[in-house]
Design a protein around this motif. Structure first.
Motif, PDB file in Angstrom:
ATOM      1  N   THR A 250     -29.222 -55.971  59.782  1.00 18.20           N
ATOM      2  CA  THR A 250     -30.444 -55.127  59.152  1.00 18.20           C
ATOM      3  C   THR A 250     -30.422 -53.518  59.091  1.00 18.20           C
ATOM      4  O   THR A 250     -31.175 -52.748  58.711  1.00 18.20           O
ATOM      5  CB  THR A 250     -31.791 -55.360  59.729  1.00 18.20           C
ATOM      6  OG1 THR A 250     -31.818 -55.044  61.293  1.00 18.20           O
ATOM      7  CG2 THR A 250     -31.878 -56.929  59.882  1.00 18.20           C
ATOM      8  N   CYS A 251     -29.204 -52.988  59.670  1.00 17.97           N
ATOM      9  CA  CYS A 251     -29.104 -51.519  59.518  1.00 17.97           C
ATOM     10  C   CYS A 251     -27.603 -51.171  59.007  1.00 17.97           C
ATOM     11  O   CYS A 251     -26.646 -52.186  59.020  1.00 17.97           O
ATOM     12  CB  CYS A 251     -28.996 -50.998  61.189  1.00 17.97           C
ATOM     13  SG  CYS A 251     -30.426 -51.471  62.386  1.00 17.97           S
ATOM     14  N   ARG A 252     -27.566 -50.070  58.685  1.00 16.74           N
ATOM     15  CA  ARG A 252     -26.170 -49.509  58.408  1.00 16.74           C
ATOM     16  C   ARG A 252     -25.871 -48.396  59.437  1.00 16.74           C
ATOM     17  O   ARG A 252     -26.610 -47.613  60.038  1.00 16.74           O
ATOM     18  CB  ARG A 252     -26.217 -48.522  57.026  1.00 16.74           C
ATOM     19  CG  ARG A 252     -26.089 -49.711  55.874  1.00 16.74           C
ATOM     20  CD  ARG A 252     -25.531 -49.054  54.669  1.00 16.74           C
ATOM     21  NE  ARG A 252     -25.523 -49.753  53.602  1.00 16.74           N
ATOM     22  CZ  ARG A 252     -26.427 -50.388  52.723  1.00 16.74           C
ATOM     23  NH1 ARG A 252     -27.419 -49.619  52.990  1.00 16.74           N
ATOM     24  NH2 ARG A 252     -26.081 -51.212  51.884  1.00 16.74           N
TER      25      ARG A 252
ATOM     26  N   GLU B  48     -40.338 -55.937  52.671  1.00 15.47           N
ATOM     27  CA  GLU B  48     -39.245 -55.358  53.421  1.00 15.47           C
ATOM     28  C   GLU B  48     -39.570 -53.808  53.324  1.00 15.47           C
ATOM     29  O   GLU B  48     -39.519 -53.009  52.252  1.00 15.47           O
ATOM     30  CB  GLU B  48     -37.903 -55.534  52.868  1.00 15.47           C
ATOM     31  CG  GLU B  48     -37.947 -57.135  52.715  1.00 15.47           C
ATOM     32  CD  GLU B  48     -36.429 -57.761  52.652  1.00 15.47           C
ATOM     33  OE1 GLU B  48     -35.602 -56.866  52.089  1.00 15.47           O
ATOM     34  OE2 GLU B  48     -36.139 -58.964  52.953  1.00 15.47           O
TER      35      GLU B  48
ATOM     36  N   ARG C 217     -20.721 -57.893  53.782  1.00 18.12           N
ATOM     37  CA  ARG C 217     -21.115 -57.907  52.035  1.00 18.12           C
ATOM     38  C   ARG C 217     -19.933 -57.497  51.407  1.00 18.12           C
ATOM     39  O   ARG C 217     -19.382 -57.849  50.158  1.00 18.12           O
ATOM     40  CB  ARG C 217     -22.141 -56.846  51.907  1.00 18.12           C
ATOM     41  CG  ARG C 217     -23.320 -57.198  52.494  1.00 18.12           C
ATOM     42  CD  ARG C 217     -24.324 -56.231  52.160  1.00 18.12           C
ATOM     43  NE  ARG C 217     -25.603 -56.270  52.865  1.00 18.12           N
ATOM     44  CZ  ARG C 217     -26.018 -55.563  53.914  1.00 18.12           C
ATOM     45  NH1 ARG C 217     -25.256 -54.380  54.494  1.00 18.12           N
ATOM     46  NH2 ARG C 217     -27.381 -55.868  54.696  1.00 18.12           N
TER      47      ARG C 217
ATOM     48  N   GLY D 152     -25.830 -47.707  49.835  1.00 21.35           N
ATOM     49  CA  GLY D 152     -26.290 -48.980  49.156  1.00 21.35           C
ATOM     50  C   GLY D 152     -26.832 -48.846  48.090  1.00 21.35           C
ATOM     51  O   GLY D 152     -26.537 -48.002  47.132  1.00 21.35           O
ATOM     52  N   SER D 153     -28.199 -49.483  47.935  1.00 24.55           N
ATOM     53  CA  SER D 153     -28.784 -49.601  46.612  1.00 24.55           C
ATOM     54  C   SER D 153     -29.331 -47.893  46.307  1.00 24.55           C
ATOM     55  O   SER D 153     -29.631 -47.649  45.015  1.00 24.55           O
ATOM     56  CB  SER D 153     -29.931 -50.462  46.761  1.00 24.55           C
ATOM     57  OG  SER D 153     -30.950 -49.886  47.559  1.00 24.55           O
TER      58      SER D 153
ATOM     59  N   LYS E 196     -33.546 -51.752  57.667  1.00 30.13           N
ATOM     60  CA  LYS E 196     -34.887 -52.555  57.100  1.00 30.13           C
ATOM     61  C   LYS E 196     -35.808 -52.915  58.344  1.00 30.13           C
ATOM     62  O   LYS E 196     -35.337 -53.501  59.351  1.00 30.13           O
ATOM     63  CB  LYS E 196     -34.319 -53.788  56.294  1.00 30.13           C
ATOM     64  CG  LYS E 196     -35.248 -54.597  55.349  1.00 30.13           C
ATOM     65  CD  LYS E 196     -35.695 -56.046  56.067  1.00 30.13           C
ATOM     66  CE  LYS E 196     -34.777 -56.933  56.867  1.00 30.13           C
ATOM     67  NZ  LYS E 196     -34.977 -58.206  57.102  1.00 30.13           N
TER      68      LYS E 196
ATOM     69  N   ARG F 128     -34.238 -44.720  55.479  1.00 27.81           N
ATOM     70  CA  ARG F 128     -33.153 -44.172  55.000  1.00 27.81           C
ATOM     71  C   ARG F 128     -33.063 -42.754  55.502  1.00 27.81           C
ATOM     72  O   ARG F 128     -33.982 -41.885  55.322  1.00 27.81           O
ATOM     73  CB  ARG F 128     -33.048 -44.054  53.552  1.00 27.81           C
ATOM     74  CG  ARG F 128     -33.142 -45.742  52.885  1.00 27.81           C
ATOM     75  CD  ARG F 128     -32.836 -45.451  51.604  1.00 27.81           C
ATOM     76  NE  ARG F 128     -32.983 -46.732  50.581  1.00 27.81           N
ATOM     77  CZ  ARG F 128     -31.868 -47.541  50.659  1.00 27.81           C
ATOM     78  NH1 ARG F 128     -30.822 -47.525  51.389  1.00 27.81           N
ATOM     79  NH2 ARG F 128     -31.987 -48.728  49.911  1.00 27.81           N
TER      80      ARG F 128
ATOM     81  N   ASP G 220     -29.314 -46.098  57.668  1.00 27.38           N
ATOM     82  CA  ASP G 220     -30.608 -46.879  57.088  1.00 27.38           C
ATOM     83  C   ASP G 220     -30.913 -48.150  57.774  1.00 27.38           C
ATOM     84  O   ASP G 220     -29.964 -48.534  58.469  1.00 27.38           O
ATOM     85  CB  ASP G 220     -30.469 -46.974  55.967  1.00 27.38           C
ATOM     86  CG  ASP G 220     -29.508 -47.669  55.066  1.00 27.38           C
ATOM     87  OD1 ASP G 220     -28.948 -48.671  55.695  1.00 27.38           O
ATOM     88  OD2 ASP G 220     -28.879 -47.491  53.947  1.00 27.38           O
TER      89      ASP G 220
HETATM   90  P1  TMP Z   1     -29.867 -51.326  50.623  1.00 26.68           P
HETATM   91  O1  TMP Z   1     -29.258 -50.222  50.517  1.00 26.68           O
HETATM   92  O2  TMP Z   1     -28.997 -52.570  50.059  1.00 26.68           O
HETATM   93  O3  TMP Z   1     -31.185 -51.334  49.525  1.00 26.68           O
HETATM   94  O4  TMP Z   1     -30.315 -51.756  51.919  1.00 26.68           O
HETATM   95  C1  TMP Z   1     -30.867 -50.797  52.842  1.00 26.68           C
HETATM   96  C2  TMP Z   1     -30.964 -51.076  54.262  1.00 26.68           C
HETATM   97  O5  TMP Z   1     -31.742 -52.342  54.350  1.00 26.68           O
HETATM   98  C3  TMP Z   1     -29.474 -51.571  54.723  1.00 26.68           C
HETATM   99  O6  TMP Z   1     -29.753 -50.999  55.930  1.00 26.68           O
HETATM  100  C4  TMP Z   1     -29.488 -53.231  54.732  1.00 26.68           C
HETATM  101  C5  TMP Z   1     -30.781 -53.425  54.972  1.00 26.68           C
HETATM  102  N1  TMP Z   1     -31.269 -54.602  54.097  1.00 26.68           N
HETATM  103  C6  TMP Z   1     -31.542 -55.932  54.875  1.00 26.68           C
HETATM  104  O7  TMP Z   1     -31.536 -55.789  56.025  1.00 26.68           O
HETATM  105  N2  TMP Z   1     -32.110 -56.830  54.264  1.00 26.68           N
HETATM  106  C7  TMP Z   1     -31.969 -56.963  52.818  1.00 26.68           C
HETATM  107  O8  TMP Z   1     -32.406 -57.759  52.231  1.00 26.68           O
HETATM  108  C8  TMP Z   1     -31.572 -55.688  52.087  1.00 26.68           C
HETATM  109  C9  TMP Z   1     -31.755 -55.461  50.465  1.00 26.68           C
HETATM  110  C10 TMP Z   1     -31.484 -54.611  52.899  1.00 26.68           C
END
Ligand code: TMP
Length: 238
Positions: A199-201, A90, A217, A99-100, A177, A94, A175
């Motif tokens: 899949t986006c913020r 993945e 979430r 997030g993480s 993915k 960013r 950000d």
């Molecule tokens: P994170 O801050 O949780 O690491 O996520 C970063 C970005 O990636 C956020 O836009 C959410 C996306 N993401 C997914 O689409 N699928 C996933 O499994 C994860 C961990 C993040």
């Protein structure tokens, strides 16, 4: 239509059906998961909304000469795609801390990054999608050096294109993915999976209101309304 085709794979957000040797059909589901499947739920109309948003964005990327698996939207919930072998990485792109990344460094969400940051996770629910380095990827052989170079190059170009699209509709792309695959037919690296509020913020430029899966979430409410707002601002029909 999809029910007559052989199911190849069922993921958390989509079902993949066999269409021909080099093509598959993806059907988007309303199911929602977070934290690697630990939190489960459903978002009303998500399948229809994400199919529309992702079809639109992949169409733009195809037109910008980013190679993708997307061929066409078939109906409200389905797309025709080139068949790929997914590279089990993945790619997280960013523009701001969130997030993480915010958690890791203790830095407030929404703080700008000095430059676009690319991170990688291993695509493995069982292992909790651990963060990995490019050295891990190459040493373990998840893809080749040349493939990883292309993945990085495409990811940065995709970021530029998507930031522009979202900025023009009053949304800040915090950000996102991406997933890439090797095209069965041409053996080239192409963009796969989806690009959607899952899949986006996506934050409203003026208010910072979250218009993405963080609403699910973090139990922020009105998840469907936020997804619908992104669709409406893009001015595409579902
Ligand atoms: P994170 O801050 O949780 O690491 O996520 C970063 C970005 O990636 C956020 O836009 C959410 C996306 N993401 C997914 O689409 N699928 C996933 O499994 C994860 C961990 C993040």
């Amino acid at each position: 239509m999809a029910s007559k085709m052989k199911k190849l794979y069922e993921g958390k957000a989509k079902i993949i059906y066999a269409k021909s040797a080099n093509q598959v059909v993806a059907t988007y589901k309303d199911d929602a998961t977070a934290f690697n499947n630990l939190k489960k739920g459903s978002i009303k109309n998500k399948g229809i909304i994400n199919n529309s948003i992702s079809s639109y964005l992949f169409d733009v990327l195809n037109n910008c000469n980013i190679p993708t698996h997307f061929l066409k939207k078939i109906n409200q919930k389905s797309q025709l795609l080139k068949k790929v072998d997914i590279i089990p990485i993945e790619v997280l792109v960013r523009n701001y801390f969130a997030g993480s990344l915010s958690k890791k460094f203790g830095i407030k969400e929404g703080t700008p990054l000095a430059d676009t940051l690319i991170e990688y996770c291993l695509k493995s629910d069982e292992l909790g999608d651990p963060h990995i380095s490019s050295e891990h990827i190459l040493n373990i052989g998840l893809c080749s050096f040349d493939e990883l170079e292309l993945i990085d190059e495409y990811s940065l170009r995709i970021n530029d294109i998507l930031r522009g699209i979202f900025y023009s509709i009053g949304i800040n792309l915090i950000d996102f993915k991406l997933e890439f695959g090797i095209c069965k037919k041409t053996k080239e690296v192409i963009l796969a999976d989806e690009i959607s509020p899952d899949t986006c913020r996506l934050w409203d430029l003026k208010t910072n209101k979250k218009l993405d899966k963080d609403r699910f979430r973090r139990d922020l409410g009105d998840v469907e309304g936020a997804y619908q707002e992104v669709l409406e601002r893009l001015n595409i029909k579902s």
